[in-house]
Design an enzyme around this catalytic site. Structure first.
Site, PDB file in Angstrom:
ATOM      1  N   ARG A 314     -70.947 -13.094  21.100  1.00  0.00           N
ATOM      2  CA  ARG A 314     -72.188 -13.767  20.687  1.00  0.00           C
ATOM      3  C   ARG A 314     -72.902 -13.118  19.506  1.00  0.00           C
ATOM      4  O   ARG A 314     -73.354 -13.826  18.605  1.00  0.00           O
ATOM      5  CB  ARG A 314     -73.133 -13.930  21.882  1.00  0.00           C
ATOM      6  N   CYS A 346     -61.932  -3.569  13.392  1.00  0.00           N
ATOM      7  CA  CYS A 346     -61.916  -3.385  11.951  1.00  0.00           C
ATOM      8  C   CYS A 346     -62.594  -4.518  11.202  1.00  0.00           C
ATOM      9  O   CYS A 346     -61.965  -5.223  10.401  1.00  0.00           O
ATOM     10  CB  CYS A 346     -60.462  -3.249  11.491  1.00  0.00           C
ATOM     11  N   GLU A 347     -63.862  -4.747  11.508  1.00  0.00           N
ATOM     12  CA  GLU A 347     -64.669  -5.730  10.780  1.00  0.00           C
ATOM     13  C   GLU A 347     -66.109  -5.252  10.866  1.00  0.00           C
ATOM     14  O   GLU A 347     -66.535  -4.830  11.932  1.00  0.00           O
ATOM     15  CB  GLU A 347     -64.649  -7.108  11.472  1.00  0.00           C
TER      16      GLU A 347
END
Ligand SMILES: *Cc1c(COP(=O)(O)O)cnc(C)c1O
Length: 421
Positions: A314, A346-347
């Site tokens: 969310r 990895c973001e």
């Protein structure tokens, strides 16, 4: 009100310390409270006790079989939006006569499955769907109860991704065309028109849009009856919001929502269905997580935790806020420290909260994301090959794992490498 409180300096789910669940099941893990679920369901039931009604739990908000069984045993109906959800409701022991099938893209196999297994009503979302259902049902020699979902063109004043009641949204038929569409429905074989359906969106924190939509439904009921249709059932959807922040004004209570329904449609003598999801299960769950590292940055400190956006989507998806609390109760007057709470994926989108005010916390410390029971586990994935997050249900002083964490072998075992490679 929920059942996640500090006792003896430690956050508990009912009478179970969350630290015990972390030790026995590992983290990250969703933890639900049966007492909170029962309490919230009871509030909706009470809000409609002035009339014949069925509270249909929106399965998409939390579809664990144990949660569905608990709700079903309390007498809840189920609102399903896919064949998979229909199968879950049945597997949890809910009879077909208490299952409502919603959703804009029901396929023929899904419709067939529900007709064969028993269904309370299909909520039809478009004319092509209505004709497809008619042909299918007639071919099976069945006559299925239907309500038609109307789009009342009301602004729900919620997040754009979960607003569904404006004319620009893909849901339902325009209310202005309802008379025409009901006339066709009545002429089609295999369909038995029983009511009207509306659902204007999710996480509504104001009753006005509900009132506006329900008044339109009441007017339509009268107009359709004047045309000779038997309208005996109104499905008024879900969408009542919950407080995601401790310090926020609370959204209206179920009892106030029930009053709006009574004022708008109470004189029509219809059976009332509602489809709450978030309001029943949202605050009945937390996501429990452990701090892996505390990383000191140049201008901020990061808590790198073992939960990530694949477990609780969310915040990344809707920019949603979840209160984050330490499992060990901070001392009275203890200072707070701003941390950016992030997952290992990895973001940069894998950020739960910036500058979360938490007490000083060390690696190994436990935290809980509150209000995570709805649209949490159901939206989880195995992105980054992180095994699907497990779920635990607490009742009183005991708990059970209601979905185990897959092992790496189980996760890898679902793939197969073709012979010709
Ligand atoms: C999502 C949805 C619900 C549940 O919404 P909540 O905000 O969780 O109460 C109910 N009915 C339909 C048709 C839905 O799509």
């Amino acid at each position: 009100m929920d059942h996640f409180l500090y006792k003896d300096g430690h956050l508990h789910a009912e009478d179970v310390p969350l630290s015990r669940i972390a030790a026995e099941v590992g983290t990250p893990v969703y933890v639900y409270s049966a007492a909170t679920l029962k309490r919230h369901f009871g509030l909706f039931r009470q809000a409609l006790d002035w009339t014949d009604h069925l509270v249909c739990f929106a399965v998409k908000s939390n579809s664990n079989l144990a949660v569905l069984k608990l709700m079903g045993d309390l007498g809840a109906g189920m609102d399903v939006v896919s064949g998979g959800e229909y199968a879950r409701a049945k597997a949890a022991g809910v009879p077909g006569e208490r299952i409502v099938f919603s959703g804009v893209g029901k396929t023929a196999p899904e419709m067939r499955m529900a007709i064969e297994g028993g269904i309370r009503q299909f909520n039809i979302e478009s004319e092509p769907e209505m004709r497809a259902l008619s042909a299918l049902a007639a071919g099976m020699g069945a006559s299925v109860p239907v309500a038609i979902r109307v789009n009342p063109d009301v602004d729900a004043k919620t997040h754009e991704k979960i607003a569904t009641g404006k004319s620009e949204n893909k849901f339902g038929i325009p209310i202005s065309r309802a008379i025409e569409v009901y006339a066709e429905a009545a002429s089609l074989p295999g369909l038995q028109v029983v009511g009207i359906d509306v659902h204007i969106g999710s996480q509504l924190t104001d009753l006005k849009p509900f009132r506006a939509a329900y008044v339109k439904v009441a007017d339509l009921t009268r107009a359709l009856r004047a045309e000779g249709h038997q309208i005996t059932r109104l499905d008024l959807g879900g969408g009542l919001g919950i407080p995601y922040r401790r310090d926020n004004n609370s959204p209206p209570l179920p009892i106030e929502y029930g009053e709006v329904i009574r004022e708008a449609v109470g004189d029509l003598g219809c059976e009332i269905e509602i489809e709450p999801g978030r309001n029943i299960v949202g605050n009945a769950g937390v996501l429990l997580s452990q701090v892996i590292y505390v990383k000191k940055g140049e201008d901020r400190d990061f808590l790198i935790v073992d939960a990530a956006m694949n477990d609780l989507l969310r915040p990344a998806m809707y920019g949603a806020h979840h209160d984050i609390v330490p499992v060990v109760e901070p001392d009275l007057g203890a200072g707070v420290h701003p941390y950016d709470v992030v997952g290992p994926i990895c973001e940069s989108g894998d950020t739960f909260q910036k500058a979360a005010e938490l007490p000083e916390i060390a690696a190994g410390g436990l935290i809980a994301f509150r209000s995570a029971g709805a649209y949490g586990a159901v939206m989880a994935s195995e992105y980054n090959s992180r095994p699907l997050v497990p779920e635990v249900l607490v009742q009183g002083d005991h708990f059970a794992v209601i979905r185990p964490r897959p092992t790496y072998e189980e996760m890898l075992g679902r793939d197969s490498i073709p012979e010709w490679l």
